[in-house]
Motif scaffolding. Sequence first.
Motif, mmCIF file in Angstrom:
data_model
loop_
_atom_site.group_PDB
_atom_site.id
_atom_site.type_symbol
_atom_site.label_atom_id
_atom_site.label_comp_id
_atom_site.label_asym_id
_atom_site.label_seq_id
_atom_site.Cartn_x
_atom_site.Cartn_y
_atom_site.Cartn_z
ATOM 1 N N GLN A 79 36.441 -45.515 62.961
ATOM 2 C CA GLN A 79 37.162 -46.340 61.826
ATOM 3 C C GLN A 79 38.574 -46.683 62.236
ATOM 4 O O GLN A 79 38.834 -47.416 61.269
ATOM 5 N N CYS A 81 40.280 -48.461 63.950
ATOM 6 C CA CYS A 81 40.601 -49.782 64.584
ATOM 7 C C CYS A 81 40.525 -50.787 63.375
ATOM 8 O O CYS A 81 41.441 -51.589 62.998
ATOM 9 N N GLU A 82 39.345 -50.763 62.499
ATOM 10 C CA GLU A 82 39.277 -51.687 61.596
ATOM 11 C C GLU A 82 40.148 -51.384 60.346
ATOM 12 O O GLU A 82 40.701 -52.206 59.839
ATOM 13 N N CYS A 85 43.759 -52.485 61.253
ATOM 14 C CA CYS A 85 43.930 -53.970 61.198
ATOM 15 C C CYS A 85 43.999 -54.624 59.915
ATOM 16 O O CYS A 85 44.818 -55.479 59.419
ATOM 17 N N HIS A 86 43.264 -53.980 58.775
ATOM 18 C CA HIS A 86 43.303 -54.325 57.585
ATOM 19 C C HIS A 86 44.592 -53.925 57.052
ATOM 20 O O HIS A 86 45.360 -54.567 55.942
ATOM 21 N N GLU A 106 39.866 -52.088 71.332
ATOM 22 C CA GLU A 106 40.386 -51.837 70.146
ATOM 23 C C GLU A 106 41.880 -51.598 69.972
ATOM 24 O O GLU A 106 42.437 -51.896 69.186
#
Length: 321
Positions: A79, A81-82, A85-86, A106
């Motif tokens: 979880q 990386c996502e 970035c957010h 990533e």
Amino acid sequence: MNNPIRTAIIGYGRSARFLHATGLLGNPQAFQVVAVTSRSEPSLAQARADFDCPTFTDYHRMLRECEIDLVVIVTRNDQHCEMACHVLAAGCHTLITKPLGITREEVARIYGTAEQAGKKVFPFLPARWGTDYRRIREIIESGEIGRIFAIHRSVYGFATRDDWQTESKFGGGIILNWGAHLIEPPMLLANSKPKHLFGSCAQVLNPGDAEDTFYSLITMENGVRVHSQWSFSPKPFPIGSCKAPAAASLATTPSWRSRPPSPPGQPTLPSSRTWRAKEQKPAPKLLATTSTATRPKSTATLPPTFLMTSLTPSRGMKPFD
């Protein structure tokens, strides 16, 4: 005086509470925890008790509704990386528990997003500040033991776990979990770039499909050999699926299928994995060996090819994962 850094935490399990929250609470002039996100209601209740702050089950909503400078991400490896970035795209700096990402792609995506957003990424690598690492670095830099030719870093323990760290689909496995503790610090001590790498890993005792033991040998450009290992036994004994003879002989108290009760006044840790009683082991030490029958009184006079440092933390000093 500058205002405290408005900090939020995503994921509030054992590592978040005992590795990150304690530092944030201990530095109120520098940090103010303004929000916590978790999928676990008991964790959110604990966060409210610890920080008296708003809590969320959706970190996107937290980013929209709260004024945040820094977000600490302490979630499953897959979880990172996502979420990072957010968080960066929302205009926040981020500190990410190791590993930063589970692939090079990533990691590149995280830093690319940070550059576009003009924000900073802080990988959390606590072994770099370990007392054993810092002390041995001082000794090496002093020249007291001459030229280093090999550095060993290892951890042993006959125990199993049954959480997401045993599943490769979640980024589990002992290499991603402990590589930052066991592989990187001796490479930094070697003060060179890697030239050759040999590695071996296996899934032996834990459920799931991720490796639970590994050995690596890295030869650096300056000739230093870096040995890193996670194993179930500290001595060259055969290791079976039910018992490690060396580990059994070192035990001072029985094992538990869950963690024993905490002492009065101490926080209670979750029992999501199998815990073993702490073993009494010697503190990290320097090993020096010569090819002669007698050893010189000063290690500074030893031939450089027979000098070695050993980084083997005691079980009581083992960092949280």
